[in-house]
Write an enzyme that holds these catalytic residues in place. Structure first.
Site, short mmCIF file in Angstrom:
data_model
loop_
_atom_site.label_atom_id
_atom_site.label_comp_id
_atom_site.label_asym_id
_atom_site.label_seq_id
_atom_site.Cartn_x
_atom_site.Cartn_y
_atom_site.Cartn_z
CB CYS A 69 -1.14 -0.09 1.37
SG CYS A 69 -1.41 1.41 1.65
CB CYS A 72 0.47 2.05 4.32
SG CYS A 72 -1.32 1.78 3.61
#
Length: 142
Positions: A69, A72
């Site tokens: 991700c 993230c």
């Protein structure tokens, strides 16, 4: 420099076992304060012990993330900067690919998801990337 290090290793090796034991025992290990305030890549036991601890003095932000991700990867360093030892918050990261049941329990349906725990209970939550100002507002609401 490398040659000097190799000579030191040979000298220790030639000195016998008693010197090696003494030399190795002189090094002390300790946990830094930052290590206690950041629980990175936490497992389910660590999560239960810290995030659900009703007697904890500081709120803890649980950053549910995945290695793949991209948002993230950007959010986690921002959260780390706001949860330094002198701050009033701790940070825990949980990999949703490793602990999908834990993510499901807290209804993590998109990444990143940050859940704030205080006194062992969920106090607040946000989904998706947030900038510096939004993170500050989020922390002030705890």
């Amino acid at each position: 420099m490398i040659g000097q290090s190799l000579r030191s290793v040979r000298t220790i090796a030639q000195a016998g076992p008693s010197f090696r034991t003494f030399a190795l025992s002189q090094r002390s290990f300790h946990a830094s304060r930052v290590a206690r305030d950041h629980y990175l890549n936490a497992n389910e036991e660590e999560f239960n012990a810290r995030a659900l601890d009703e007697s904890s003095p500081k709120p803890i932000l649980v950053d549910f993330y995945a290695a793949w991700c991209q948002p993230c990867r950007v959010l986690t360093p921002l959260l780390k900067s706001h949860t330094q030892p002198e701050s009033g918050y701790d940070l825990m990261t949980v990999d949703v690919d490793e602990f999908p049941d834990l993510a499901a329990k807290y209804k993590v349906s998109a990444l990143p998801t940050v859940v704030a725990f205080k006194d062992g209970k969920v106090k607040n939550k946000f989904v998706g990337f947030r900038g510096e100002a939004d993170i500050k507002k989020f922390l002030e609401m705890l």
